[in-house]
Write an enzyme that holds these catalytic residues in place. Structure first.
Site, PDB file in Angstrom:
ATOM      1  N   ASP A  67       0.948  -1.249  -0.216  1.00  0.00           N
ATOM      2  CA  ASP A  67      -0.001  -0.100   0.009  1.00  0.00           C
ATOM      3  C   ASP A  67       1.172   1.207  -0.443  1.00  0.00           C
ATOM      4  O   ASP A  67       2.255   0.925  -0.025  1.00  0.00           O
ATOM      5  CB  ASP A  67      -1.145   0.443   1.445  1.00  0.00           C
ATOM      6  CG  ASP A  67       0.076  -0.323   2.121  1.00  0.00           C
ATOM      7  OD1 ASP A  67       1.142  -0.519   2.666  1.00  0.00           O
ATOM      8  OD2 ASP A  67      -1.191  -1.124   3.058  1.00  0.00           O
ATOM      9  N   ASN A 136      -7.194  -2.446  14.677  1.00  0.00           N
ATOM     10  CA  ASN A 136      -8.143  -2.870  14.307  1.00  0.00           C
ATOM     11  C   ASN A 136      -8.887  -4.069  13.242  1.00  0.00           C
ATOM     12  O   ASN A 136     -10.235  -4.093  12.492  1.00  0.00           O
ATOM     13  CB  ASN A 136      -9.576  -1.396  13.604  1.00  0.00           C
ATOM     14  CG  ASN A 136      -8.731  -1.098  11.980  1.00  0.00           C
ATOM     15  OD1 ASN A 136      -8.202  -1.538  11.530  1.00  0.00           O
ATOM     16  ND2 ASN A 136      -9.135  -0.250  12.056  1.00  0.00           N
ATOM     17  N   HIS A 138      -7.484  -4.486  10.622  1.00  0.00           N
ATOM     18  CA  HIS A 138      -6.723  -4.450   9.248  1.00  0.00           C
ATOM     19  C   HIS A 138      -5.704  -4.855   8.874  1.00  0.00           C
ATOM     20  O   HIS A 138      -4.708  -5.084   9.467  1.00  0.00           O
ATOM     21  CB  HIS A 138      -6.747  -2.370   8.646  1.00  0.00           C
ATOM     22  CG  HIS A 138      -5.987  -2.039   8.875  1.00  0.00           C
ATOM     23  ND1 HIS A 138      -5.890  -0.343   9.442  1.00  0.00           N
ATOM     24  CD2 HIS A 138      -4.261  -2.281   9.156  1.00  0.00           C
ATOM     25  CE1 HIS A 138      -4.585  -0.019   9.821  1.00  0.00           C
ATOM     26  NE2 HIS A 138      -3.539  -1.139   9.105  1.00  0.00           N
ATOM     27  N   GLU A 143      -9.245  -1.594   5.762  1.00  0.00           N
ATOM     28  CA  GLU A 143     -10.277  -1.074   7.125  1.00  0.00           C
ATOM     29  C   GLU A 143     -11.615  -1.973   6.883  1.00  0.00           C
ATOM     30  O   GLU A 143     -12.037  -2.581   6.100  1.00  0.00           O
ATOM     31  CB  GLU A 143     -10.885   0.107   7.078  1.00  0.00           C
ATOM     32  CG  GLU A 143      -9.830   0.983   6.740  1.00  0.00           C
ATOM     33  CD  GLU A 143      -8.834   1.099   8.001  1.00  0.00           C
ATOM     34  OE1 GLU A 143      -8.524   0.379   8.994  1.00  0.00           O
ATOM     35  OE2 GLU A 143      -7.611   1.693   8.047  1.00  0.00           O
TER      36      GLU A 143
HETATM   37  C1  F6R Z   1       1.644  -1.008   6.569  1.00  0.00           C
HETATM   38  C2  F6R Z   1      -0.150  -2.134   6.503  1.00  0.00           C
HETATM   39  C3  F6R Z   1      -1.081  -2.028   7.541  1.00  0.00           C
HETATM   40  C4  F6R Z   1       0.123  -2.037   9.054  1.00  0.00           C
HETATM   41  C5  F6R Z   1      -0.406  -2.415  10.029  1.00  0.00           C
HETATM   42  C6  F6R Z   1       0.562  -2.644  11.253  1.00  0.00           C
HETATM   43  O1  F6R Z   1       2.034  -1.524   4.769  1.00  0.00           O
HETATM   44  O2  F6R Z   1       0.301  -2.844   5.286  1.00  0.00           O
HETATM   45  O3  F6R Z   1      -1.075  -2.758   6.906  1.00  0.00           O
HETATM   46  O4  F6R Z   1       1.152  -2.993   8.933  1.00  0.00           O
HETATM   47  O5  F6R Z   1      -1.128  -1.081  10.586  1.00  0.00           O
HETATM   48  O6  F6R Z   1       1.100  -1.343  11.432  1.00  0.00           O
HETATM   49  P1  F6R Z   1       2.330  -1.394  12.879  1.00  0.00           P
HETATM   50  O7  F6R Z   1       3.308  -2.395  12.484  1.00  0.00           O
HETATM   51  O8  F6R Z   1       3.334   0.113  12.462  1.00  0.00           O
HETATM   52  O9  F6R Z   1       1.791  -1.434  13.824  1.00  0.00           O
END
Ligand code: F6R
Length: 248
Positions: A67, A136, A138, A143
């Site tokens: 992403d 959450n 995701h 989301e």
């Molecule tokens: C980032 C992504 C997000 C993160 C998630 C956890 O490329 O796809 O889904 O993996 O938000 O983020 P951290 O590792 O910062 O807790």
């Protein structure tokens, strides 16, 4: 889903790196799906160290990141592209033309998303997809409520995610409100998935993803339907799981 619980974050990172590295030795033309955020930093650090010891060659590997914020320029300090340069790409020999990223500056978002899907397909699909998980539930920027059938698409970030990601920006107003992300269906087509999580803030999402119902309200729960997922967590992220000994 295979679950591995480790004592700490460094052990999660080391084991995840071993898996990626073993696969890349067996199959130098590995197609890797990569994530950003805090969680995979240790994995990338391990990969760089092994590369620097001369024990790894990524010259034939291909990468696709999950992403990117939208809009954002690739050289913006908080762009995911810049993050990947700093944590991995600047330090290993992945050929720049085999690094694939969604463009945060694309004028035509729909054709950008189709271009990305086509590029993944042209590369033969993703061999190993590395995932973190949001508080959450995701994955990527999919989301809660995102239909499972979606491919790469544009999303509006939730308040929860804007809040969580504001730690990287000077002010919360600076966090982009949209992103482009591989969809759940793009992620599910990967041959192998590594889901990494660390810290008690992730414990609830990990419990719901692994032991809750499969529902679009908890995007990571879809992984229960994938044939080859390894979930690697530290013991703090495993605290809410039922029936799991807190040992690797
Ligand atoms: C980032 C992504 C997000 C993160 C998630 C956890 O490329 O796809 O889904 O993996 O938000 O983020 P951290 O590792 O910062 O807790």
């Amino acid at each position: 889903m295979k679950l591995q619980v480790f004592d700490n974050y460094d052990q999660v990172s080391r084991r995840a790196a071993e898996i990626v590295i073993e696969e890349s030795r067996k199959h130098p033309q590995l197609v890797l799906g990569l994530a950003t955020g805090s969680t995979p930093i240790g994995l990338y650090r391990e990969m760089v160290q092994v590369y620097q010891r001369g024990q790894l060659d990524f010259s034939e590997a291909t990468t696709f990141n999950l992403d990117e914020y939208y809009p954002i320029t690739p050289d913006h300090p908080q762009s995911f592209r810049r993050f990947m340069q700093e944590h991995l790409f600047d330090h290993v020999n992945i050929a720049p033309e085999r690094i694939h990223f969604l463009s945060g500056t694309a004028a035509d978002v729909e054709s950008e998303c189709s271009r990305y899907e086509a590029a993944i397909e042209a590369a033969g699909g993703i061999d190993i997809q590395v995932l973190g998980i949001g508080e959450n539930g995701h994955i990527g920027f999919n989301e809660p409520g995102t239909p499972f059938h979606l491919k790469t698409h544009k999303v509006a970030l939730t308040e929860n995610t804007i809040q969580a990601n504001s730690r990287f920006f000077e002010r919360i107003e600076d966090v982009p409100r949209h992103a482009l992300t591989m969809g759940i269906s793009s992620i599910m087509r990967s041959r192998k998935i590594l889901l990494l999580a660390s810290g008690e803030k992730k414990a609830e999402a990990i419990k719901a993803a692994l032991q809750g119902p499969v529902t679009e309200e908890l995007p990571a729960s879809v992984l229960q339907l994938h044939p080859d997922v390894t979930v690697m967590v530290d013991k703090t992220a495993a605290t809410q799981l039922e029936g799991v000994p807190y040992k690797a």
